[in-house]
Design a protein around this motif. Structure first.
Motif: not given
Ligand code: A3P
Length: 294
Positions: A48, A141, A195
């Motif tokens: 996440k 998240s 991030y």
């Molecule tokens: P949030 O739950 O805070 O919105 P992972 O990819 O490691 O599972 O992490 C998921 C988190 O990254 C989520 O955060 C998601 O919304 C965010 N996320 C996914 N795709 C993204 C993108 N292209 N740019 C920025 N954040 C992104």
């Protein structure tokens, strides 16, 4: 390994880290058999922390010669996770060292803590791109994601377990510190990304990433707007609105679950000031003297 119920599934404590039943056998298979190659690039993150975004960016950079950015780009039809397997979920004793060739070499991802990596990853010239995120945002998240997977525990129970170190591949602080220290000792091996920094200066970090991966962005590409094209293709708004990510699935997870808000600081909407202080306190204690801050 020791096992404990974690709201929606069991987690197993293995050599100091909590792993899921899906992760553990693949990880042990990797530890015993996986042979990293000098040209491999391994993306490692805490769950996440933006893995989906990093996968999209690195896939696009590494494969740009065979997949130029146009309406046929694989990211428009496949979820980023389908394009880059998670080492410990994908590899198995029967299916080790699969060919994930791209022009640069093999690209795959992992949530594996440094201490549990297959020996050959550290001994070879294989590169590691590490991504982490503010721990309070990571927690929020993770909480939402786990709820969607059916977790029964309340936010408070989840929080208690998370602070005790119990989260997938947690304790999250130890995960981060392992790669942070390695990146200080060996910056050519480990690129340590945050991030929030990626959000704040996306072009700068995309160029850094390309350079680190051995496929730097040329002056001609810059002039032609390649950087903005990649960032646009991989942006939260673009990916989350694609049909494949609204309706498809990756393994047992609905693709839409990888996209929630994609914002920095959403923890303020969920954590009480006591909870925030508790995480800050643990973070300050764990990171003391390391030079790492989030
Ligand atoms: P949030 O739950 O805070 O919105 P992972 O990819 O490691 O599972 O992490 C998921 C988190 O990254 C989520 O955060 C998601 O919304 C965010 N996320 C996914 N795709 C993204 C993108 N292209 N740019 C920025 N954040 C992104």
């Amino acid at each position: 390994p020791k096992e404990r119920w974690f709201g929606s599934s069991y987690l197993y404590k293995y050599n100091g880290f909590w792993l899921s039943p899906e992760m553990l056998p693949g990880l042990i298979a990797c530890q015993n058999n996986f042979q990293a190659q000098d040209t491999d690039v391994l993306l490692i993150s805490t769950p996440k922390s933006g893995t989906t975004w990093l996968k999209a960016l690195t896939f696009t950079l590494a494969n740009r010669k065979i997949y130029p950015i146009n309406q046929n780009h694989p990211l428009l039809k496949q979820n980023p996770h389908s394009l880059m397997p998670i080492m410990e979920f994908f590899f198995s004793p029967e299916k080790l060292n699969p060919d994930l060739s791209c022009p640069l070499g093999r690209l795959y991802s992992s949530h594996c803590p440094l201490a549990l990596l297959p020996e050959s990853v550290l001994k070879s010239g294989c590169k590691i791109v590490y991504l982490c995120r503010n721990i309070k945002d990571t927690f929020v998240s993770y909480w939402h994601f786990s709820k969607k997977l059916g977790a029964e525990a309340s936010l408070e129970e989840f929080f208690y377990m998370f602070c005790e170190g119990m989260s997938l591949s947690g304790p999250v602080w130890d995960h981060l510190l392992g790669y942070w220290r390695e990146s200080l000792e060996n910056p050519e091996k480990v690129l340590f990304l945050k991030y929030e920094a990626l959000q704040e200066k996306p072009s700068f970090h995309l160029k850094l990433l390309a350079e680190f991966m051995g496929c730097p962005i040329s002056p001609e590409e810059e002039t032609c707007g390649f950087v903005d094209e990649v960032l646009g293709l991989c942006s939260f708004d673009n990916l989350s609105n694609l049909e494949v990510n609204k309706s498809g699935t990756f393994w047992t997870v609905r693709n839409e679950m990888f996209f929630r808000k994609g914002k920095v600081g959403d923890w303020k909407n969920y954590l009480t000031s006591e909870m925030a202080e508790r995480i800050d306190h643990i973070t300050a204690q764990k990171f003391f003297g390391s030079g790492l801050s989030l």
